[in-house]
Motif scaffolding. Structure first.
Motif, PDB file in Angstrom:
ATOM      1  N   HIS A 105       0.830  -1.203   0.000  1.00  0.00           N
ATOM      2  CA  HIS A 105       0.000   0.000   0.000  1.00  0.00           C
ATOM      3  C   HIS A 105       0.865   1.254   0.000  1.00  0.00           C
ATOM      4  O   HIS A 105       0.530   2.247  -0.657  1.00  0.00           O
ATOM      5  CB  HIS A 105      -0.950  -0.013   1.195  1.00  0.00           C
ATOM      6  N   LEU A 118      -7.513   2.592  -0.005  1.00  0.00           N
ATOM      7  CA  LEU A 118      -6.939   1.424  -0.654  1.00  0.00           C
ATOM      8  C   LEU A 118      -7.504   0.148  -0.032  1.00  0.00           C
ATOM      9  O   LEU A 118      -7.841   0.122   1.159  1.00  0.00           O
ATOM     10  CB  LEU A 118      -5.411   1.405  -0.520  1.00  0.00           C
ATOM     11  N   THR A 154      -1.335  -4.115  -9.260  1.00  0.00           N
ATOM     12  CA  THR A 154      -2.274  -3.156  -8.690  1.00  0.00           C
ATOM     13  C   THR A 154      -3.239  -2.681  -9.768  1.00  0.00           C
ATOM     14  O   THR A 154      -2.968  -2.782 -10.970  1.00  0.00           O
ATOM     15  CB  THR A 154      -1.543  -1.935  -8.090  1.00  0.00           C
ATOM     16  N   SER A 177      -7.061   0.390   3.918  1.00  0.00           N
ATOM     17  CA  SER A 177      -6.247   1.503   4.410  1.00  0.00           C
ATOM     18  C   SER A 177      -6.944   2.797   4.029  1.00  0.00           C
ATOM     19  O   SER A 177      -7.333   2.981   2.869  1.00  0.00           O
ATOM     20  CB  SER A 177      -4.838   1.482   3.798  1.00  0.00           C
TER      21      SER A 177
END
Length: 313
Positions: A105, A118, A154, A177
């Motif tokens: 992250h 995230l 990602t 997150s």
């Protein structure tokens, strides 16, 4: 405090209630992170077991806060208020992080610092570490995200994707997150609900977001427990899940159109899950009645097919 895109700071919040048996495993998984710009906050929600003794062994490595029993959402919210990091991350006491959870992250934020929040993939499994399946594989949208992943594994979800992202959500508390200031602005986890509070927060976050970062590989391990409410009392759990989502209906009236569509699909899916649980308990008429409001909210060929499925039992 200004947000840092170079070395984002994380506060990892572990809420626990009588979780001494697994607490060390959870804490150790955070201490073993390859990315070190974090703090650990353990919020003890009125435990009566050996939790304080377990935490004492870590000394200054862990910040410890004890409170009277107020529920997991309250404990997480307390941790957020105590946090010093720019970003909040959460971990349930019986789950654990994989070693690069925070690093992945952090690197995504370094590449795209304007992300609103995230999430990431995770493994379902048994307490002994046996993996049963990956979460991202559980939906067609997850497969689409995997197919669009870049060389860093990602992907980015934008506002137009929210209609699919919300009802197909494959993230989890342990892979979520969020900026501390965003979390506090949203009011944190809804403390009046004990089922679906994670999706409740996610939908509220989506309503204020334009882009979400996703790590398309497992970041954490989620322990499946047969004794959990969702498995031991399915009807009650599904009723409460529908109630949790329904509480958002008025709040989302002014939300962007893709968010509203995604929310209504999630609510329809929750109503269907409730209907299935009722059918399994031989309550077909109640199952039909519980699903009918979905037609008013989200009339479509798909929703009519779902109703026919409920009617056929």
């Amino acid at each position: 405090m200004p947000m840092s895109s170079t070395h984002p700071t994380f506060s990892v919040i572990i809420a626990t209630y009588n979780g001494a048996a697994t607490l060390s495993r959870a804490v150790d998984s955070v201490l073993a992170q390859s990315y070190k710009n974090f703090e650990i906050i353990v919020v003890d929600d009125g435990s009566t077991d050996d939790t304080p003794a377990v935490i004492r062994r870590y000394g200054a490595k862990v910040r410890y806060h004890h409170q009277s029993n107020s529920g997991v959402s309250n404990a997480r919210n307390t941790g957020a208020k105590l946090a010093r990091g720019e970003w909040l991350a959460f971990l349930d006491v019986d789950d654990w992080y994989y070693p690069h959870r925070l690093a992945w992250h952090a690197r995504l934020l370094q590449r795209q610092p304007d992300l609103d929040f995230l999430i990431g993939d995770y493994d379902y499994g048994r307490a002994n570490g046996e993996v049963m399946r990956r979460a991202i594989d559980s939906s067609g949208f997850g497969a689409m995200v995997l197919a669009s992943a870049d060389e860093h594994d990602t992907a980015i979800v934008d506002l137009d994707d929210m209609a699919q992202f919300i009802p197909s959500y494959f993230g989890h508390t342990s892979t979520f997150s969020v900026p501390r200031r965003t979390f506090l602005r949203l009011g944190g986890y809804a403390e009046s609900f004990s089922i679906g509070e994670d999706l409740h927060l996610l939908i509220r976050a989506c309503a204020r977001s334009r882009s979400v970062g996703i790590v398309c590989k497992p970041m954490a391990f989620y322990c499946v427990h047969d004794a959990g409410l969702m498995r031991s009392d399915t009807v009650s759990a599904q009723v409460r899940n529908v109630e949790t989502l329904l509480s958002l209906k008025h709040e989302l009236e002014q939300a962007p159109a893709p968010v509203k569509r995604g929310f209504l699909k999630a609510l329809m899916n929750a109503r269907f899950d409730l209907a299935v649980a009722l059918i399994r308990n031989r309550k077909r008429l109640r199952a039909i009645a519980s699903f009918l409001p979905a037609l008013a909210d989200n009339a479509s060929l798909h929703s009519f097919r779902m109703l026919l499925s409920v009617m056929k039992g």
